[in-house]
Enzyme design. Structure first.
Site, short mmCIF file in Angstrom:
data_model
loop_
_atom_site.label_atom_id
_atom_site.label_comp_id
_atom_site.label_asym_id
_atom_site.label_seq_id
_atom_site.Cartn_x
_atom_site.Cartn_y
_atom_site.Cartn_z
N CYS A 107 7.89 -8.35 5.04
CA CYS A 107 9.25 -7.95 5.36
C CYS A 107 10.19 -9.16 5.26
O CYS A 107 9.93 -10.19 5.89
CB CYS A 107 9.29 -7.36 6.77
SG CYS A 107 10.96 -6.93 7.25
N HIS A 178 2.74 -5.97 -2.33
CA HIS A 178 4.04 -5.46 -2.78
C HIS A 178 4.45 -6.40 -3.90
O HIS A 178 4.79 -7.56 -3.65
CB HIS A 178 5.03 -5.46 -1.61
CG HIS A 178 6.39 -4.95 -1.98
ND1 HIS A 178 7.43 -4.87 -1.09
CD2 HIS A 178 6.89 -4.49 -3.15
CE1 HIS A 178 8.51 -4.39 -1.69
NE2 HIS A 178 8.20 -4.15 -2.95
N ASN A 218 1.30 -2.00 -4.40
CA ASN A 218 2.47 -1.33 -3.81
C ASN A 218 3.74 -1.77 -4.54
O ASN A 218 3.86 -2.89 -4.99
CB ASN A 218 2.57 -1.70 -2.32
CG ASN A 218 3.89 -1.28 -1.70
OD1 ASN A 218 4.66 -2.11 -1.23
ND2 ASN A 218 4.18 0.01 -1.71
N GLY A 240 5.64 4.13 -0.86
CA GLY A 240 6.58 4.12 0.25
C GLY A 240 7.65 5.17 0.06
O GLY A 240 7.50 6.33 0.43
C1 LIG Z 1 13.01 2.36 5.26
C2 LIG Z 1 11.93 1.36 4.94
C3 LIG Z 1 11.31 0.65 5.96
C4 LIG Z 1 10.30 -0.26 5.70
N1 LIG Z 1 9.64 -0.87 6.74
C5 LIG Z 1 8.55 -1.64 6.48
C6 LIG Z 1 7.72 -2.11 7.53
O1 LIG Z 1 7.91 -1.83 8.71
N2 LIG Z 1 6.65 -2.90 7.19
C7 LIG Z 1 6.37 -3.22 5.88
O2 LIG Z 1 5.38 -3.92 5.63
N3 LIG Z 1 7.12 -2.78 4.88
C8 LIG Z 1 8.19 -1.97 5.14
N4 LIG Z 1 8.90 -1.43 4.11
C9 LIG Z 1 8.47 -1.73 2.72
C10 LIG Z 1 7.48 -0.66 2.24
O3 LIG Z 1 6.30 -0.66 3.03
C11 LIG Z 1 7.09 -0.91 0.77
O4 LIG Z 1 6.44 -2.14 0.68
C12 LIG Z 1 8.31 -0.91 -0.15
O5 LIG Z 1 9.19 0.17 0.14
C13 LIG Z 1 7.88 -0.86 -1.62
O6 LIG Z 1 7.15 0.33 -1.88
P1 LIG Z 1 7.86 1.62 -2.59
O7 LIG Z 1 8.53 1.11 -3.84
O8 LIG Z 1 6.73 2.56 -2.88
O9 LIG Z 1 8.85 2.16 -1.62
C14 LIG Z 1 9.92 -0.53 4.36
C15 LIG Z 1 10.55 0.18 3.32
C16 LIG Z 1 11.53 1.12 3.59
C17 LIG Z 1 12.17 1.89 2.46
#
Ligand SMILES: Cc1cc2nc3c(=O)[nH]c(=O)nc-3n(C[C@H](O)[C@H](O)[C@H](O)COP(=O)(O)O)c2cc1C
Length: 336
Positions: A107, A178, A218, A240
């Site tokens: 994060c 990620h 991811n 995500g």
């Molecule tokens: C609303 C939101 C909240 C997120 N909160 C976290 C979190 O608490 N911990 C974390 O490791 N990543 C968090 N992420 C990142 C996601 O876990 C993920 O790594 C990121 O969205 C990329 O994946 P995607 O392209 O499939 O969405 C968050 C993403 C979004 C959209």
């Protein structure tokens, strides 16, 4: 050194499969969201929102750890970097029945950097290793790490390999990557999920360099066909935003990615299965929108989607019969 928890001897929980998981997402993957997603797939591994060690140690534990038994397989994501605190929180997770504890090293938010939480920890591999070791010493459930492929100022492959190697030496066997660099200054966390570009090939190089470790990819994955393709290189995929905005994608995960013979539930069937859960929540004094806000994407992709969203996000606030509104939303789905 931390004592292993008393429950370890009796821990017979199988290692959860990470072939397909739904990402930890703050404010999104709360217990209501996870209950709903579980109705769509029995096998997807679900992650909680990130919970900081401070919140767990000093806040309302039940609020952060509470979940429905049906949510398993279920992983708790922790944010923190004080090994003893992380170990204590990992024990709480194990005692509360979680199948895995995951450490957030991805994060990019400024708010968390000040406390050495999240992606900034990629600049402190030894501290992450100490944290992982303390957690592993404290629990029998798996301890995993979710990280980026780098942070600004520390974005070479050599540094990434050093990070993974150091954390693996401490005992971590599973890494969720990620696949984009985190920019720690100047971008909001939201922008940081779109730029800089995804670099799957960097994550693939990690798998080649550490073939015995588990790597879950991811970032930006949108379809089950893409999942199938990435599973030729990686041990698992984590979705995500697409899983949240288009949850019906999960309805085919068990068949297509886990080879399970089970009829694909219709959207209407999923809604009907959710109804008693909502009734219980309302009877306990909860509000309909706590749950309905997570299902707005269920109708994505067909004609009634807009009306469905409207009923569940607007009408629901104007009624004294929330279940009646919910039933109306079910009717809108027809046989889809
Ligand atoms: C609303 C939101 C909240 C997120 N909160 C976290 C979190 O608490 N911990 C974390 O490791 N990543 C968090 N992420 C990142 C996601 O876990 C993920 O790594 C990121 O969205 C990329 O994946 P995607 O392209 O499939 O969405 C968050 C993403 C979004 C959209």
């Amino acid at each position: 050194m931390q004592q292993k928890s008393a429950s370890n001897a009796e821990t017979t929980r199988p290692e959860p499969s990470r072939r397909f998981s739904v990402a930890p997402m703050m404010d999104w993957t709360d217990r209501h969201c996870r209950y709903f997603l579980r109705l769509l797939s029995q096998h997807a591994l679900l992650y909680t929102e990130m919970v900081t060690t401070g919140a767990l140690l000093h806040g309302d534990r039940q609020r952060y750890l509470g979940h429905d038994p049906s949510e398993h397989p279920l992983a708790l994501q922790l944010g923190g970097s004080v090994p003893a605190e992380l170990a204590a929180c990992a024990q709480m997770a194990e005692e509360a029945g979680y199948d895995e504890v995951n450490l957030n090293v991805g994060c990019p938010s400024d708010r968390v950097q000040n406390n050495l939480i999240g992606a900034c920890l990629m600049g402190h591999p030894a501290l992450v290793a100490d944290s992982v070791k303390a957690m592993l010493d404290a629990v029998a459930i798996p301890v995993t790490v979710k990280h980026r492929i780098g942070i600004n100022g520390r974005d070479s492959y050599a540094e990434l390999r050093d990070f993974v190697g150091t954390v693996a030496e401490a005992g971590c066997r599973s890494f969720t990557v990620h696949a984009r660099i985190a920019i720690l200054e100047g971008l909001s966390p939201k922008e940081n999920r779109e730029v800089p570009p995804l670099r799957y090939e960097v994550a693939a190089q990690l798998k080649r360099d550490f073939p015995d470790l588990e790597f879950v990819l991811n970032g930006g994955i949108k379809t089950l066909e893409e999942c199938q393709m990435h599973l030729e290189t990686f041990d698992g995929v984590m979705l995500g935003r697409e899983a949240y905005h288009n949850p019906y994608l999960l309805a085919r995960v068990d068949q297509q990615l886990f080879g399970v013979e089970r009829p694909v539930p219709s959207r209407g069937e999923v809604m009907c299965q959710l109804r008693p859960y909502i009734e219980r929540h309302l009877a306990e004094g909860g509000a309909m929108h706590h749950i309905s806000r997570h299902i707005l994407g269920l109708a994505q992709g067909f004609a009634g989607a807009r009306r469905f969203r409207q009923v569940l996000s607007v009408d629901v606030h104007k009624t004294d019969d929330p279940l009646g509104v919910f039933d109306h939303a079910i009717e809108l789905l027809g046989s889809h």
